[in-house]
Design an enzyme around this catalytic site. Structure first.
Site, PDB file in Angstrom:
ATOM      1  N   ASP A 177       0.531  -1.191  -0.004  1.00 13.48           N
ATOM      2  CA  ASP A 177      -0.206   0.144  -0.001  1.00 13.48           C
ATOM      3  C   ASP A 177       0.692   1.157   0.149  1.00 13.48           C
ATOM      4  OD1 ASP A 177       1.020  -0.187   2.153  1.00 13.48           O
ATOM      5  OD2 ASP A 177      -0.850   0.138   3.237  1.00 13.48           O
ATOM      6  N   SER A 178       2.135   1.359  -0.448  1.00 13.94           N
ATOM      7  CA  SER A 178       3.244   1.743  -0.359  1.00 13.94           C
ATOM      8  C   SER A 178       3.008   2.732  -1.672  1.00 13.94           C
ATOM      9  CB  SER A 178       4.763   1.737   0.285  1.00 13.94           C
ATOM     10  OG  SER A 178       4.812   0.566  -0.782  1.00 13.94           O
ATOM     11  N   ASP A 233      -0.943  -5.997  -0.046  1.00 11.62           N
ATOM     12  CA  ASP A 233      -1.506  -5.487   1.444  1.00 11.62           C
ATOM     13  C   ASP A 233      -3.138  -5.274   1.134  1.00 11.62           C
ATOM     14  OD1 ASP A 233       0.763  -4.921   2.771  1.00 11.62           O
ATOM     15  OD2 ASP A 233       0.746  -3.037   2.133  1.00 11.62           O
ATOM     16  N   LYS A 247      -1.985  -9.685   2.807  1.00  9.47           N
ATOM     17  CA  LYS A 247      -0.505  -9.266   4.234  1.00  9.47           C
ATOM     18  C   LYS A 247      -1.744  -8.413   4.978  1.00  9.47           C
ATOM     19  CE  LYS A 247       3.142  -6.219   3.570  1.00  9.47           C
ATOM     20  NZ  LYS A 247       2.697  -4.718   4.254  1.00  9.47           N
ATOM     21  N   GLU A 273      -1.156  -5.340   8.698  1.00  9.69           N
ATOM     22  CA  GLU A 273      -0.601  -5.067   9.760  1.00  9.69           C
ATOM     23  C   GLU A 273      -1.296  -4.926  10.933  1.00  9.69           C
ATOM     24  OE1 GLU A 273       0.135  -0.717   9.331  1.00  9.69           O
ATOM     25  OE2 GLU A 273       1.154  -1.332   6.830  1.00  9.69           O
ATOM     26  N   GLU A 297       9.130  -4.213  10.389  1.00 15.11           N
ATOM     27  CA  GLU A 297       9.221  -2.621   9.678  1.00 15.11           C
ATOM     28  C   GLU A 297      10.426  -1.951  10.469  1.00 15.11           C
ATOM     29  OE1 GLU A 297       6.829  -1.017   6.970  1.00 15.11           O
ATOM     30  OE2 GLU A 297       7.912   0.476   7.219  1.00 15.11           O
TER      31      GLU A 297
HETATM   32  O1  KIV Z   1       3.421  -0.932   1.591  1.00 16.83           O
HETATM   33  C1  KIV Z   1       4.436  -1.200   1.561  1.00 16.83           C
HETATM   34  O2  KIV Z   1       5.504  -1.176   1.087  1.00 16.83           O
HETATM   35  C2  KIV Z   1       5.325  -2.065   2.747  1.00 16.83           C
HETATM   36  C3  KIV Z   1       6.665  -2.402   2.585  1.00 16.83           C
HETATM   37  C4  KIV Z   1       7.286  -1.276   3.166  1.00 16.83           C
HETATM   38  C5  KIV Z   1       6.694  -3.601   3.842  1.00 16.83           C
HETATM   39  O3  KIV Z   1       3.930  -2.885   3.302  1.00 16.83           O
END
Ligand code: KIV
Length: 269
Positions: free
Chosen positions: A49-50, A88, A118, A120, A187
């Site tokens: 989600d980056s 994510d 994934k 969090e 992280e």
């Molecule tokens: O969203 C992302 O890029 C991440 C990584 C930093 C692990 O969760």
């Protein structure tokens, strides 16, 4: 020893940990870069989600939607013939509602063709993790600095430096493993703590800013390629300086167009 795997699965990642082969993971959000990354032999592609920061220019990961994540993921899946593709679950698509978490995960798997999701968090999202797993969807955990909770933390500084937070992180990691997660991202936490988690857990632990004592590493592709240049955390190694290279190339193109040097005779019909 590095084995030549044809297709990376969650079982292969476990095999890698058991054989002490480190796992490589990078983000991708589009077909073209994902194809290069996959062909170069990456083990796991994370549609992170980056993308909210890197692709859409938002300040945090909070605004990106499930529809946006599915759009990015389906482009990446088409490019990945070897890597495991993990996506994510975005902010608001799973917290506090395990049925919603399952619905969001099913949409990701069905509409993008990705291989895993994934999430969090630890005990606060364990119901969601369990429910997603009952549908046969592989789940990767994410502990330590969890950017979707940035307004709770207040800063992007290193997490779990104090004993209480470190103990909770270890408990959460064990809980995620017991629930059935196939791997966990840690992280921005102290290297000693990350190493301890990796030693105490059976499943692979992938670090970002968590030192070298874990089972694999992940970075944001645009950061390691040097395309983003304002972001300079200590853990980031830049393998290229594409910001500068692209900047120079575009300047040269602008000059060539203005000076009527482009196109030349060989470049016309
Ligand atoms: O969203 C992302 O890029 C991440 C990584 C930093 C692990 O969760």
């Amino acid at each position: 020893m590095t084995k030549d795997y044809k297709r990376i699965t969650t079982n292969v990642l476990q095999e890698m940990k058991d054989n002490k082969e480190k796992i490589s993971m990078l983000t991708s959000y589009d077909f073209t870069l994902a194809k290069i990354v996959d062909n170069a032999g990456i083990d796991v592609i994370l549609v992170g989600d980056s993308a909210s920061n890197v692709m859409a220019g938002h300040e945090t990961t909070l605004p990106i939607t499930l529809d946006h994540m599915i759009y990015h993921a389906s482009s990446v899946v088409k490019a990945a013939s070897r890597a495991l593709v993990v996506v994510d679950l975005p902010f608001g698509s799973y917290q506090g509602d395990s049925k919603k978490a399952l619905r969001s995960s099913i949409r990701i798997m069905k509409e993008s063709g990705a291989h895993a999701v994934k999430l969090e968090g630890g005990d606060e999202i364990i119901d969601s993790v369990q429910r997603i797993l009952t549908a046969g969807i592989p789940v990767m955990g994410h502990l330590g600095l969890t950017p979707q909770s940035i307004y709770k933390f207040g800063t992007y500084t290193v997490r779990a430096k104090q004993d209480a937070e470190a103990e909770k992180l270890i408990e959460d990691a064990k809980l995620l493993q017991e629930a059935g997660c196939f791997a966990i991202v840690l992280e921005k936490i102290p290297a000693d703590l990350a190493k301890k988690v990796s030693n105490e857990l059976e499943i692979p632990i992938i670090g970002i800013g968590a030192g070298n004592g874990v089972d694999g590493q992940v970075l944001v592709l645009h950061d390691m390629l040097g395309m983003t240049h304002e972001f300079n955390p200590r853990f980031l190694r830049r393998y290229l300086n594409l910001y500068e290279d692209i900047n120079q190339a575009v300047k040269k193109y602008v000059d060539d167009v203005k000076n009527q040097d482009f196109p030349n005779e060989n470049e016309e019909y």
